[in-house]
Design a protein around this motif. Structure first.
Motif, PDB file in Angstrom:
ATOM      1  N   ALA A  33       0.833  -1.203   0.000  1.00 21.42           N
ATOM      2  CA  ALA A  33       0.000   0.000   0.000  1.00 21.42           C
ATOM      3  C   ALA A  33       0.870   1.256   0.000  1.00 21.42           C
ATOM      4  CB  ALA A  33      -0.929   0.002   1.210  1.00 21.42           C
ATOM      5  N   GLY A  34       1.975   1.227   0.747  1.00 20.97           N
ATOM      6  CA  GLY A  34       2.879   2.372   0.754  1.00 20.97           C
ATOM      7  C   GLY A  34       3.453   2.647  -0.624  1.00 20.97           C
ATOM      8  N   LEU A  35       3.846   1.589  -1.329  1.00 18.24           N
ATOM      9  CA  LEU A  35       4.380   1.768  -2.688  1.00 18.24           C
ATOM     10  C   LEU A  35       3.298   2.295  -3.627  1.00 18.24           C
ATOM     11  CD1 LEU A  35       6.577  -1.459  -3.050  1.00 18.24           C
ATOM     12  CD2 LEU A  35       7.343   0.867  -2.527  1.00 18.24           C
ATOM     13  N   LEU A  36       2.082   1.796  -3.493  1.00 15.29           N
ATOM     14  CA  LEU A  36       0.995   2.251  -4.362  1.00 15.29           C
ATOM     15  C   LEU A  36       0.663   3.721  -4.118  1.00 15.29           C
ATOM     16  CD1 LEU A  36      -1.418  -0.830  -4.274  1.00 15.29           C
ATOM     17  CD2 LEU A  36      -0.085  -0.012  -6.223  1.00 15.29           C
ATOM     18  N   PHE A  37       0.602   4.113  -2.851  1.00 14.77           N
ATOM     19  CA  PHE A  37       0.313   5.518  -2.557  1.00 14.77           C
ATOM     20  C   PHE A  37       1.413   6.430  -3.096  1.00 14.77           C
ATOM     21  CE2 PHE A  37      -3.090   4.272   0.262  1.00 14.77           C
ATOM     22  CZ  PHE A  37      -3.907   5.398   0.299  1.00 14.77           C
ATOM     23  N   ASN A  38       2.644   5.943  -3.106  1.00 14.24           N
ATOM     24  CA  ASN A  38       3.752   6.780  -3.555  1.00 14.24           C
ATOM     25  C   ASN A  38       4.002   6.698  -5.057  1.00 14.24           C
ATOM     26  OD1 ASN A  38       4.492   8.071  -1.136  1.00 14.24           O
ATOM     27  ND2 ASN A  38       5.531   6.214  -0.419  1.00 14.24           N
ATOM     28  N   LEU A  39       3.147   5.964  -5.781  1.00 15.41           N
ATOM     29  CA  LEU A  39       3.215   6.020  -7.246  1.00 15.41           C
ATOM     30  C   LEU A  39       3.040   7.453  -7.727  1.00 15.41           C
ATOM     31  CD1 LEU A  39       1.169   2.891  -8.411  1.00 15.41           C
ATOM     32  CD2 LEU A  39       3.589   3.330  -8.833  1.00 15.41           C
ATOM     33  N   SER A  40       2.227   8.206  -6.996  1.00 11.51           N
ATOM     34  CA  SER A  40       1.994   9.617  -7.334  1.00 11.51           C
ATOM     35  C   SER A  40       2.681  10.547  -6.340  1.00 11.51           C
ATOM     36  CB  SER A  40       0.491   9.905  -7.364  1.00 11.51           C
ATOM     37  OG  SER A  40      -0.175   9.083  -8.306  1.00 11.51           O
ATOM     38  N   ALA A  41       3.726  10.039  -5.674  1.00  9.85           N
ATOM     39  CA  ALA A  41       4.517  10.840  -4.726  1.00  9.85           C
ATOM     40  C   ALA A  41       3.638  11.447  -3.642  1.00  9.85           C
ATOM     41  CB  ALA A  41       5.295  11.930  -5.469  1.00  9.85           C
ATOM     42  N   THR A  42       2.761  10.630  -3.055  1.00  8.49           N
ATOM     43  CA  THR A  42       1.888  11.121  -2.000  1.00  8.49           C
ATOM     44  C   THR A  42       2.678  11.558  -0.777  1.00  8.49           C
ATOM     45  OG1 THR A  42       0.157   9.616  -2.766  1.00  8.49           O
ATOM     46  CG2 THR A  42      -0.114  10.543  -0.569  1.00  8.49           C
ATOM     47  N   PHE A  43       3.642  10.741  -0.357  1.00  4.81           N
ATOM     48  CA  PHE A  43       4.483  11.092   0.796  1.00  4.81           C
ATOM     49  C   PHE A  43       5.955  11.251   0.409  1.00  4.81           C
ATOM     50  CE2 PHE A  43       0.822   8.774   2.520  1.00  4.81           C
ATOM     51  CZ  PHE A  43       0.352   9.708   3.437  1.00  4.81           C
ATOM     52  N   THR A  44       6.364  10.529  -0.618  1.00  4.73           N
ATOM     53  CA  THR A  44       7.726  10.642  -1.134  1.00  4.73           C
ATOM     54  C   THR A  44       7.696  10.121  -2.566  1.00  4.73           C
ATOM     55  OG1 THR A  44      10.050  10.088  -0.695  1.00  4.73           O
ATOM     56  CG2 THR A  44       8.455   8.330  -0.364  1.00  4.73           C
ATOM     57  N   ASP A  45       8.781  10.315  -3.306  1.00  6.47           N
ATOM     58  CA  ASP A  45       8.792   9.814  -4.677  1.00  6.47           C
ATOM     59  C   ASP A  45       8.952   8.299  -4.681  1.00  6.47           C
ATOM     60  OD1 ASP A  45      11.929   9.214  -5.312  1.00  6.47           O
ATOM     61  OD2 ASP A  45      11.705  10.942  -3.974  1.00  6.47           O
ATOM     62  N   LEU A  46       8.546   7.679  -5.780  1.00  6.42           N
ATOM     63  CA  LEU A  46       8.522   6.218  -5.852  1.00  6.42           C
ATOM     64  C   LEU A  46       9.912   5.614  -5.691  1.00  6.42           C
ATOM     65  CD1 LEU A  46       6.882   3.648  -6.287  1.00  6.42           C
ATOM     66  CD2 LEU A  46       7.197   3.923  -8.758  1.00  6.42           C
ATOM     67  N   GLN A  47      10.919   6.241  -6.273  1.00  6.40           N
ATOM     68  CA  GLN A  47      12.276   5.708  -6.145  1.00  6.40           C
ATOM     69  C   GLN A  47      12.709   5.658  -4.683  1.00  6.40           C
ATOM     70  OE1 GLN A  47      15.207   7.710  -8.537  1.00  6.40           O
ATOM     71  NE2 GLN A  47      16.929   6.613  -7.645  1.00  6.40           N
ATOM     72  N   SER A  48      12.437   6.726  -3.938  1.00  7.27           N
ATOM     73  CA  SER A  48      12.788   6.743  -2.511  1.00  7.27           C
ATOM     74  C   SER A  48      12.006   5.696  -1.733  1.00  7.27           C
ATOM     75  CB  SER A  48      12.517   8.135  -1.924  1.00  7.27           C
ATOM     76  OG  SER A  48      13.350   9.106  -2.507  1.00  7.27           O
ATOM     77  N   ALA A  49      10.730   5.468  -2.135  1.00  5.93           N
ATOM     78  CA  ALA A  49       9.900   4.474  -1.456  1.00  5.93           C
ATOM     79  C   ALA A  49      10.436   3.065  -1.670  1.00  5.93           C
ATOM     80  CB  ALA A  49       8.456   4.578  -1.950  1.00  5.93           C
ATOM     81  N   ALA A  84       8.683   2.047   2.743  1.00  8.49           N
ATOM     82  CA  ALA A  84       7.869   2.215   1.544  1.00  8.49           C
ATOM     83  C   ALA A  84       6.939   3.414   1.650  1.00  8.49           C
ATOM     84  CB  ALA A  84       7.055   0.942   1.291  1.00  8.49           C
ATOM     85  N   TRP A  85       6.479   3.727   2.853  1.00  8.42           N
ATOM     86  CA  TRP A  85       5.599   4.874   3.058  1.00  8.42           C
ATOM     87  C   TRP A  85       6.377   6.185   3.151  1.00  8.42           C
ATOM     88  CZ3 TRP A  85       0.291   5.310   3.175  1.00  8.42           C
ATOM     89  CH2 TRP A  85      -0.438   4.107   3.154  1.00  8.42           C
ATOM     90  N   LEU A  86       7.504   6.167   3.872  1.00  6.92           N
ATOM     91  CA  LEU A  86       8.185   7.409   4.225  1.00  6.92           C
ATOM     92  C   LEU A  86       9.385   7.722   3.343  1.00  6.92           C
ATOM     93  CD1 LEU A  86       8.208   6.808   8.099  1.00  6.92           C
ATOM     94  CD2 LEU A  86       6.513   8.100   6.777  1.00  6.92           C
ATOM     95  N   GLY A  87       9.927   6.707   2.669  1.00  2.00           N
ATOM     96  CA  GLY A  87      11.140   6.897   1.887  1.00  2.00           C
ATOM     97  C   GLY A  87      12.386   6.619   2.722  1.00  2.00           C
ATOM     98  N   TRP A  88      13.481   6.334   2.043  1.00  2.00           N
ATOM     99  CA  TRP A  88      14.710   5.951   2.750  1.00  2.00           C
ATOM    100  C   TRP A  88      15.266   7.105   3.583  1.00  2.00           C
ATOM    101  CZ3 TRP A  88      19.145   8.722   1.999  1.00  2.00           C
ATOM    102  CH2 TRP A  88      19.229   9.494   0.831  1.00  2.00           C
ATOM    103  N   GLN A  89      14.951   8.350   3.207  1.00  2.00           N
ATOM    104  CA  GLN A  89      15.518   9.496   3.915  1.00  2.00           C
ATOM    105  C   GLN A  89      15.096   9.545   5.382  1.00  2.00           C
ATOM    106  OE1 GLN A  89      13.822   9.525   1.069  1.00  2.00           O
ATOM    107  NE2 GLN A  89      14.830  10.806  -0.471  1.00  2.00           N
ATOM    108  N   LEU A  90      13.910   9.004   5.720  1.00  3.07           N
ATOM    109  CA  LEU A  90      13.430   9.060   7.102  1.00  3.07           C
ATOM    110  C   LEU A  90      13.692   7.769   7.875  1.00  3.07           C
ATOM    111  CD1 LEU A  90      10.042  10.987   6.746  1.00  3.07           C
ATOM    112  CD2 LEU A  90      12.255  11.836   7.505  1.00  3.07           C
ATOM    113  N   LEU A  91      14.340   6.802   7.243  1.00  2.00           N
ATOM    114  CA  LEU A  91      14.645   5.559   7.954  1.00  2.00           C
ATOM    115  C   LEU A  91      15.614   5.762   9.121  1.00  2.00           C
ATOM    116  CD1 LEU A  91      14.873   2.787   5.204  1.00  2.00           C
ATOM    117  CD2 LEU A  91      13.124   3.094   6.962  1.00  2.00           C
TER     118      LEU A  91
END
Length: 287
Positions: free
Chosen positions: A166-182, A222-229
């Protein structure tokens, strides 16, 4: 992504309705928290029986998230619709079964209230749109995982894996972060705890955490992106250490007693979702 409904829905009404929906979802989460581990245990027993070549014992009645109807574990009294109103019914019943007066755990209304508050806060913080809906979905899944992990020290794949996708799907449109980061966040989240697990096991000969923790951190990535890990790991480790030391000192809990790590990952994920960037700037500034 800007709120797709902005300008069409009154923000105050959206917040109120989201809190109300969260209250109802919280009632369902109580069912998931109670029944899902038992469903998993049933499946394990059936699978083990098949491996041993035994005929699996037929269940007396179907057992799922919807059947049978909720009932009192003490006397078997079926919970009526009037007795199943979130929070209100527990208060009117004064935390007791109407048939046998057995105590009803206060965790039931607490889960419902936390779900309502997190959904309302998501609506207030993001406004009408996909961001709020995604934050509500993520929050409700983390509530269920937190309680299940506290009870059983399990983080079921039935929740963690759909949460990741679900996190990857939401970030298809960069909802929380871009897809690559997710995508990188999902991979890095899993691999980081996997490496910690095997390093700890090779050094001590013991298992420091379960595979469910790897999958949960992957889902958060997947929801937040690698930057917030890094922030998520730092916050969860700090919370876990504080609670663990408190249990040892105040509750005199033995050091060998395992402490579930999933709840602290979940809390850290919620904090990173809303305040990840300012918190990251704060601790980077301290360093």
């Amino acid at each position: 992504m800007p709120g797709i409904l902005a300008g069409e829905v009154d923000p105050a009404l959206f917040t109120f309705c989201s809190g109300l929906i969260g209250l109802l979802v919280g009632s369902f989460l109580n069912v998931v928290i109670h029944r899902l581990p038992r469903m998993i245990e049933r499946d394990w027993r059936l699978h083990c029986a098949e491996l041993r070549g035994e005929e699996p014992a037929s269940a007396a009645e179907p057992f799922s998230l919807v059947r049978p109807r909720s009932r009192c574990p003490s006397c078997g009294h079926q919970i009526s619709a009037v007795e199943n109103i979130p929070v209100v019914s527990w208060l009117l019943l004064r935390g007791r079964c109407s048939a046998c007066s057995a105590r009803i755990s206060p965790r039931y209304p607490l889960v419902e209230m936390v779900s309502a508050l997190l959904c309302a806060f998501a609506a207030h913080h993001f406004g009408p749109g996909w961001n709020a809906l995604g934050a509500m979905l993520m929050s409700c899944c983390l509530i269920a995982l937190t309680c299940i992990d506290f009870d059983t020290q399990l983080l079921p794949d039935a929740i963690t894996l759909p949460l990741l996708w679900a996190g990857l799907l939401f970030n298809l449109s960069a909802t929380f972060t871009d897809l690559q980061s997710a995508v990188i966040g999902a991979v890095a989240g899993y691999l980081f705890l996997w490496l910690v697990y095997w390093t700890f096991k090779l050094v001590t000969g013991k298992e420091g955490m379960g595979y469910g923790d790897f999958k949960l951190l992957a889902a958060l990535g997947a929801w937040l992106g690698w930057q917030l890990l890094p922030l998520t790991v730092l916050l969860s480790s700090f919370l876990g250490a504080v609670v663990g030391i408190g249990l040892i000192v105040l509750a005199r809990r033995g050091r060998s007693v395992p402490i579930p790590f999933g709840p602290y990952l979940a809390i850290a994920g919620i904090l990173a979702l809303y305040w990840g960037k300012p918190l990251t700037r704060a601790y980077v500034g301290l360093l």
